[in-house]
Scaffold this active site. Structure first.
Site, PDB file in Angstrom:
ATOM      1  N   HIS B  65      40.131  30.631  45.149  1.00 56.80           N
ATOM      2  CA  HIS B  65      40.716  31.771  44.437  1.00 56.80           C
ATOM      3  C   HIS B  65      40.727  33.014  45.321  1.00 56.80           C
ATOM      4  CE1 HIS B  65      41.189  33.599  40.183  1.00 56.80           C
ATOM      5  NE2 HIS B  65      41.711  34.416  41.070  1.00 56.80           N
ATOM      6  N   HIS B  67      43.335  36.321  46.687  1.00 55.14           N
ATOM      7  CA  HIS B  67      44.607  37.043  46.617  1.00 55.14           C
ATOM      8  C   HIS B  67      44.900  37.606  47.999  1.00 55.14           C
ATOM      9  CE1 HIS B  67      44.871  36.900  42.192  1.00 55.14           C
ATOM     10  NE2 HIS B  67      43.560  37.008  42.222  1.00 55.14           N
ATOM     11  N   LEU B  68      45.982  37.108  48.591  1.00 54.39           N
ATOM     12  CA  LEU B  68      46.326  37.574  49.937  1.00 54.39           C
ATOM     13  C   LEU B  68      47.424  38.637  49.909  1.00 54.39           C
ATOM     14  CD1 LEU B  68      46.166  34.216  51.940  1.00 54.39           C
ATOM     15  CD2 LEU B  68      44.479  36.056  51.838  1.00 54.39           C
ATOM     16  N   ARG B  69      47.999  38.870  48.717  1.00 57.17           N
ATOM     17  CA  ARG B  69      48.929  39.988  48.475  1.00 57.17           C
ATOM     18  C   ARG B  69      50.275  39.888  49.171  1.00 57.17           C
ATOM     19  NH1 ARG B  69      46.387  40.831  44.140  1.00 57.17           N
ATOM     20  NH2 ARG B  69      44.580  42.192  44.137  1.00 57.17           N
ATOM     21  N   ASP B 159      47.205  33.119  37.385  1.00 56.96           N
ATOM     22  CA  ASP B 159      46.055  34.032  37.494  1.00 56.96           C
ATOM     23  C   ASP B 159      46.457  35.495  37.566  1.00 56.96           C
ATOM     24  OD1 ASP B 159      43.140  34.546  37.937  1.00 56.96           O
ATOM     25  OD2 ASP B 159      43.988  35.475  39.715  1.00 56.96           O
ATOM     26  N   HIS B 186      43.455  31.319  33.817  1.00 54.89           N
ATOM     27  CA  HIS B 186      42.826  32.644  33.732  1.00 54.89           C
ATOM     28  C   HIS B 186      42.615  32.889  32.237  1.00 54.89           C
ATOM     29  CE1 HIS B 186      42.740  37.158  34.717  1.00 54.89           C
ATOM     30  NE2 HIS B 186      42.876  37.137  33.407  1.00 54.89           N
ATOM     31  N   HIS B 239      37.211  31.975  37.341  1.00 53.60           N
ATOM     32  CA  HIS B 239      36.228  33.059  37.159  1.00 53.60           C
ATOM     33  C   HIS B 239      35.569  33.138  35.778  1.00 53.60           C
ATOM     34  CE1 HIS B 239      39.894  34.865  35.612  1.00 53.60           C
ATOM     35  NE2 HIS B 239      40.353  35.163  36.809  1.00 53.60           N
ATOM     36  N   ASN B 285      38.441  42.121  36.807  1.00 51.06           N
ATOM     37  CA  ASN B 285      38.857  41.322  35.667  1.00 51.06           C
ATOM     38  C   ASN B 285      38.622  39.840  35.953  1.00 51.06           C
ATOM     39  OD1 ASN B 285      39.952  40.914  33.133  1.00 51.06           O
ATOM     40  ND2 ASN B 285      42.017  40.603  33.918  1.00 51.06           N
ATOM     41  N   ASP B 312      37.733  35.199  44.145  1.00 57.18           N
ATOM     42  CA  ASP B 312      38.669  36.117  43.489  1.00 57.18           C
ATOM     43  C   ASP B 312      38.831  37.384  44.340  1.00 57.18           C
ATOM     44  OD1 ASP B 312      40.517  37.123  41.759  1.00 57.18           O
ATOM     45  OD2 ASP B 312      39.140  37.439  40.074  1.00 57.18           O
TER      46      ASP B 312
END
Lengths: 193, 439, 327
Positions: B65, B67-69, B159, B186, B239, B285, B312
Site C-alpha cells: 500500500h 501512494h506514489l502520486r 483506496d 478501503h 489499513h 485516514n 499507506d
C-alpha cells in the site's frame, strides 16, 4: 523578597504612636491649607493609601466636626512600568458620589519614592474630572525622585538608599501600625550623612 | 552494460537467526555458508564484501500500500522519488495505489506506472488497479484488461474511497476470481464519515473535530467478509485501524473466509492523543485511534489475524499540510520509517521476532499480491532481494534526510530503534551504508 | 495567566477570578465620561476574522480601543481566502506588521491553537471562536453575568446550578462554558436531544439530560444555545417545531423557574425557536447585559495578556507602590 531576609536587618523607623501623631499633624495642615474642610476630597491610592486616607478623614472630622468624602483611585492602568512585570490585578477605584469637579483633591499614599505612581494618579484623575486643586499627602517621603513631583504634606522624611525597602503597615490591613526599613542600612546611613 | 557486481555479505543473521555468509551473484543468492565458509575469494576486485556483523538479513520488504502520486501530483511524489524512499526503507517491491490523476483504471495507465517503476530501477513498482471507473463507485473498471496488461495487475482497490455499493462490491469480488485477483477494500462507510476529521471518541468531542467512528470501518468489514464468503472470493482489508475490525477479521478467518488484512506502521505506534496539537501531520485516514486499538492491532499482527504491515505511504506537499486541521490533506509518509516503527511497536515489545517481521512485511504481502520473485525464502537460487537491518542502530528521524519528495512524517524528531543498512534488488544494491545507490 | 487564551481549560480558578475581578473594575468605567484608558497605548491588536461575526468583532474592537490599543480589523471572509495556506500567509503578514495580539475567529476547530503554536507569530493569541471547539471569552462574559446576578458580583459560582440547553454537539459556547463553570464551582447540566450530544460527553465535568422540564425548577441560570437551521436537514432532529416544543424555553416553562433565576443566550437568537420572544424580553432575561459585559471581559483579557510583561506567570505584586520598589 523581604520574607527571605532575617528579621535582624529590618528596623522600625516609625511606631504606631508616631504614625498617629504624624497623621494628626498632616490632618491639621490639610485643613489649614484649605482654610476649612469644605470641598476637600481625600483619594487614597490602594492599598494602604486608602486606609491612611480614612485615618486622616477621621482626624479632620475631629478637628472640623464634619465628614470629608474619602475615595480610592487605582492607578494600575496608568502606570508607565506595566511592561516590566506580569499584568497586575486591578484594585478598586471609588470616586465619592459628588465627584471631584471643582473640589480640592488630596491624594494620599503611603510612600513617596520615584514619583511615578503620583504621575499615574494625576493622569487617572484627569479622566475622571477637573478638581480645583490637587495636593499630595504621604506618610513617608523616602527621596530618590525621578519626576518633578513633591508632597504637600509629609508624615516623615526618611532618607534611604535605593537598595532598601520601606514597608508601611496599617492595622486594618496588616494587623499593626508601623513603618519598617529592610535592606542595607549601612548604605542608607552613608548616603544620609 | 557493466558486469554486475558480486556481493559477499559476511556474518549476517538470516531472519535474525545464526550468522552466515551470503554470496549474491547474477541477481540470485548464489551461496550461503557458515561464516568464512564460502568458496568465493573476498579479495577479488569483482567482489564487494560487506561486513554484516550484528545485522539481520531479511527478504526484501514488500509494501502492499503505497501512494506514489504519479501521474498527477508529481509535486508531492514521483515514481522515481517514491522508489528511492522505498529502497531507503528496505523495500524491494511496492504496490502503487490507483488514486492518481488520471486514476489507474485502464491498462494504459497501469502500464505507464509499471514502466516508470522499471525505469527508476530501485524497487519493483507493481500497480494496483482501480475497482471502479475513476474511483466513482458506480461502474467496474476494466479489471481484466489491467490483469492481462504488461503490469499483470492482481490487486484492485479504490483506496481513498470505499467501494460502498454492496452490489458493485459483490460483482468485483466475483469478477477478479477469473485471474486470481483480490479486492483490497478501503473500509469506510461514507455517510458515517462525512467531513470526518479524527477518531470519534471523548477527544473528538473535546477538540471539536468531527468524529470518524470505528463502526464506519467495522460495518464495511463485516459486510464484505460475509460477501466474500457468499461468493467464495478473496478479500483484502486495507489499513485496519480498530480493535473491532481485528475481532471481525479473526472471526471471519475462523470461519474459513478467504480474507487477509494489513495494518499501517502508524496505527501500531501512534494514538489520537497527538491530535491535541492540531498539527495536520497527524491527520490521516483512517484516523489515529485509541491506546486500546493500538494494543489490539499489535496483538492481531502478532497472532497473524492481520497478515501484513503496509505503509499507506501518502506524500503531501507542504501547502496541503501547513494549514488548518480541517483543510489539511489526510495521510503521512511511511516507507522510510516502517522498519524502525515496526521494530519499536512489535520487536522491542517482544510481540514479533525478525522472522515474524519477514513474514508480515515480505512473505505474506507478496503472497497476497501474487507477486513473483518477492517474499521468497533466503535460500540458494532464490532472487537476491534482500535487506540488511541493524536492529540496534537507533536513528532520529530528520525531515531533511528523507528521500521522499514530501516531508509529512509524523516521526520527525523521534528516535526509532532500528535502521535499514542495505537493500538489494535482484543482486543490485539500491541502498548501501544507509545511502541510496543510483543505478 | 498563560500567554494565549485558546480554551477555557487554559484558565485555572485563580486566573478565571483574576479576569472576572479585573472585568468588574473595568465595568465601572463604562459610566465615566472618559471611557478610555491609556494602558495599551502603542500596542497593536489585530482582529482576524475568518468567519462573520459582527457582534464579537465589535466587542473586541471596543475593548481594545478603550485600552488605547491600535486596532486592525482583518476580515478574511469573502476575500480569496478559502483554505489553509492563507492562515499561514496571513499570520506572517500580521507578524511583519508587528501585531502584539491576534484575536482570531475561524470556522476550523484548532486554528487559534495552530496560530499560537506554529511559530508563525510572536504575539498573544485570543480565541474568539473556532469551529465547534471553543469560545472562551463568551464563557467568561457568561460567568461574569452569572456572578453579578447570582453571587453578588464577587468570588466564584460554587454550587450555582446552570442549565445549558441545545445543540451541544456543535456548540463552542457550550464547551467553553462547561469547562469554565466547572472551574468556578458551578453545577452544570447540559440538556439536549441525544443526537446533539457529542460522544464522550459523560466524561465532561457536568451532568446531562434529555429532559428540559426537570432541570428548570432548581436552576439558577438557564442558557439557551442557538439552533442552526441547517442541522435540521441532517436528521439531528425531526423538525424545528418538534425541537421547539421539546427544548424551547417558552413562558410556561419559564414560570417553573425560581424567581431569582436568569435567562441567558449567547446570541444571535432565533426567537420563537429555542427561545420564545416574550421570554427573551422578560425582566429576568439578561441577554442584553451579556453583550455589555462582553466588552468589560474582553478588556480584562486583553489587559491581562498584553498589559504586563510578556511571559512569566508570577504573582502580580500589587504592593510595589506601597513598598516603594516601583520603577
Amino acid at each position: 523578597m523581604s520574607s527571605a531576609r532575617t528579621p535582624d536587618d529590618t528596623r522600625t523607623v516609625l511606631d504606631g504612636a508616631e504614625i498617629a501623631r504624624a497623621l494628626t499633624r498632616v490632618a491639621h495642615e490639610i485643613v489649614e491649607r484649605a482654610k476649612g474642610a469644605d470641598d476637600i476630597v481625600l483619594l487614597g491610592i490602594p492599598t494602604r493609601g486608602v486606609f491612611l486616607a480614612r485615618l486622616i478623614a477621621e482626624r479632620i472630622r475631629a478637628i472640623e466636626g464634619r465628614e470629608v468624602p474619602v475615595g480610592s483611585l487605582d492607578v494600575t492602568m496608568y502606570r508607565d512600568d506595566l511592561r516590566r512585570a506580569p499584568a497586575r490585578a486591578l484594585l478598586p477605584t471609588q470616586i465619592p458620589a459628588d465627584g471631584i469637579d471643582d473640589k480640592i483633591v488630596v491624594l494620599v499614599d503611603d510612600v513617596l519614592y520615584s514619583g511615578r505612581t503620583i504621575r499615574a494618579a494625576l493622569d487617572a484623575m484627569n479622566d475622571i474630572g477637573r478638581p480645583r486643586a490637587v495636593q499630595l499627602a504621604v506618610l513617608v517621603d523616602r527621596g530618590h525622585r525621578e519626576l518633578p513631583i513633591r508632597a504637600d504634606f509629609v508624615g516623615k522624611n526618611i532618607p534611604t538608599s535605593k537598595s532598601e525597602k520601606v514597608h508601611v503597615r496599617v492595622s486594618e490591613h496588616d494587623g499593626d501600625d508601623a513603618v519598617l526599613i529592610s535592606g542595607h542600612a549601612g548604605a542608607a546611613e552613608a548616603e544620609a550623612r | 552494460m557493466r558486469q554486475s557486481v558480486t556481493y559477499l555479505i559476511r556474518n549476517a543473521h538470516i531472519l535474525g537467526g545464526d550468522a552466515a555468509d551470503l554470496v549474491l551473484r547474477d541477481g540470485l543468492i548464489a551461496e550461503i555458508a557458515s561464516p568464512g565458509g564460502t568458496a568465493i575469494d573476498g579479495a577479488s576486485q569483482d567482489v564487494v564484501t560487506i561486513d554484516a556483523t550484528g545485522l539481520v538479513a531479511l527478504p526484501g520488504l514488500v509494501d502492499l500500500h503505497t501512494h506514489l502520486r504519479e501521474p498527477g501530483r508529481e509535486d508531492a511524489e514521483t515514481v522515481e522519488s517514491g522508489s528511492r524512499a522505498a529502497a531507503a526503507g528496505g523495500f524491494t517491491a511496492v504496490f502503487a495505489m490507483a488514486n492518481t490523476s488520471p486514476v489507474a483504471d485502464t491498462a494504459g495507465t497501469v502500464e505507464q506506472v509499471w514502466r516508470l517503476g522499471r525505469e527508476a530501477g530501485f524497487v519493483d513498482v507493481q500497480p494496483v488497479g482501480a475497482v471502479t471507473m475513476g474511483l466513482g463507485g458506480q461502474q467496474l473498471a476494466e479489471l481484466g484488461a489491467m490483469a492481462t496488461s504488461a503490469a499483470s495487475v492482481r490487486v484492485f482497490s479504490d483506496d481513498g474511497k470505499c467501494v460502498h455499493d454492496a452490489v458493485i462490491m459483490r460483482r468485483a469480488l466475483e469478477y477478479v476470481k477469473a485471474f486470481d485477483g483480490v479486492i483490497a477494500q478501503h473500509a469506510q462507510e461514507p455517510r458515517l464519515t462525512e467531513d470526518a476529521q479524527m477518531n470519534e471518541g471523548v477527544l473528538s468531542g473535546i477538540l471539536g473535530l468531527r468524529g470518524w467512528p470505528a463502526v464506519a470501518e467495522e460495518a464495511i468489514i463485516a459486510r464484505d467478509v460475509l460477501l466474500a464468503e457468499h461468493v467464495g472470493s478473496r478479500l483484502h482489508i486495507c489499513h485496519v485501524s480498530t480493535s473491532g475490525s481485528v475481532e471481525l477479521i479473526r472471526w471471519a478467518k475462523s470461519r474459513g473466509i478467504n480474507v487477509t488484512a494489513e495494518v499501517t506502521p502508524h496505527h501500531l505506534l501512534l494514538t489520537e492523543q497527538l491530535v491535541t496539537s492540531y498539527d495536520p501531520v497527524f491527520k490521516v485516514n483512517p484516523p489515529l485511534r485509541s491506546d486500546s486499538d493500538v494494543e489490539a492491532l499489535r496483538a492481531g499482527l502478532a497472532d497473524g489475524t492481520i497478515d501484513a504491515v503496509a505503509t499507506d505511504h501518502a506524500p503531501h506537499t507542504s501547502e496541503d499540510k501547513d494549514c488548518e486541521w480541517g483543510a489539511a490533506a489526510m495521510g503521512m509518509i511511511g516507507l522510510e520509517t516502517a522498519v524502525g516503527v515496526v521494530a519499536a511497536a512489535m520487536v522491542e515489545t517482544g510481540l514479533l521476532d525478525w522472522a515474524g517481521v519477514a513474514d508480515r512485511m515480505s512473505f505474506r504481502p507478496a503472497r497476497i499480491g501474487r507477486l513473483e520473485g518477492h517474499g521468497r525464502p533466503i535460500e540458494v537460487g532464490e532472487p537476491a532481494n534482500l535487506v540488511l537491518i541493524d536492529p540496534h542502530a537507533a536513528r532520529k528521524v530528520d525531515r531533511e534526510m528523507l528521500q521522499s519528495k514530501s516531508s509529512n512524517t509524523p516521526y520527525a524528531g523521534r528516535t526509532l530503534p532500528a535502521s535499514v543498512v542495505a537493500t538489494f534488488l535482484r543482486g543490485r544494491a539500491t541502498l548501501l551504508g544507509g545511502a541510496v545507490v543510483d543505478s | 495567566m498563560k500567554r494565549h487564551l485558546l480554551s477555557s481549560a487554559d484558565l485555572d480558578r485563580d486566573d478565571a477570578l483574576l479576569v472576572l475581578d479585573t472585568a468588574a473594575e473595568l465595568a465601572a468605567l463604562t459610566g465615566r465620561t472618559v471611557k478610555k484608558l491609556p494602558t495599551l497605548r502603542g500596542r497593536t491588536v489585530v482582529n482576524l476574522f475568518f468567519e462573520d461575526s459582527t457582534r464579537t468583532r465589535i466587542s473586541f474592537e471596543a475593548a481594545a480601543k478603550r485600552l488605547s490599543a491600535d486596532v486592525i480589523n482583518f476580515s478574511a471572509k469573502g476575500s480569496s481566502v478559502s483554505k489553509g495556506e492563507s492562515l499561514k500567509d496571513t499570520a506572517l503578514t500580521l507578524e511583519a506588521m508587528g501585531a502584539d495580539a491576534v484575536v482570531i475567529r475561524h470556522a476550523a476547530s484548532g486554528a487559534p491553537h495552530q496560530l499560537a503554536h506554529s511559530g508563525w507569530i510572536g504575539g498573544s493569541v485570543v480565541n474568539a471562536g473556532d469551529g465547534t471547539h471553543e469560545h472562551p471569552t463568551q464563557a467568561l462574559l457568561d460567568a461574569f453575568t452569572m456572578r453579578r446576578h447570582l453571587a453578588g458580583g464577587k468570588g466564584d459560582l460554587e454550587g450555582r446550578k446552570v442549565t445549558i440547553v441545545g445543540d451541544v454537539l456543535h456548540s463552542r459556547v457550550a464547551r467553553s462554558n462547561v469547562l469554565l463553570l466547572a472551574t468556578l464551582g458551578a453545577e452544570v447540566t447540559l440538556v439536549a436531544p441525544p443526537t446533539l450530544f457529542p460522544v464522550g460527553v459523560e466524561t465532561w465535568p457536568c451532568a446531562t439530560s434529555y429532559d428540559l422540564d426537570s432541570h428548570l425548577r432548581d436552576a439558577d441560570a438557564v442558557m439557551l444555545l442557538r439552533v442552526q437551521l441547517e442541522r435540521m436537514n441532517a436528521a439531528f432532529v425531526p423538525s424545528v417545531r418538534e425541537y421547539s416544543r421539546r427544548y424551547g424555553l417558552d413562558k410556561q416553562r419559564m414560570s417553573t423557574m425560581p424567581d431569582h433565576a436568569i435567562v441567558m443566550h449567547p446570541g444571535p437568537m432565533n426567537r420563537g425557536m429555542e427561545i420564545a420572544s416574550d421570554v427573551a424580553d422578560a425582566p429576568r432575561s439578561v441577554i442584553v447585559e451579556q453583550v455589555a459585559n462582553g466588552v468589560s471581559v474582553r478588556m480584562a483579557v486583553l489587559y491581562l495578556l498584553l498589559g504586563g510583561a510578556q511571559l512569566g506567570t508570577g504573582e502580580p505584586d500589587t504592593d510595589d507602590a506601597d513598598t516603594g520598589v516601583e520603577a
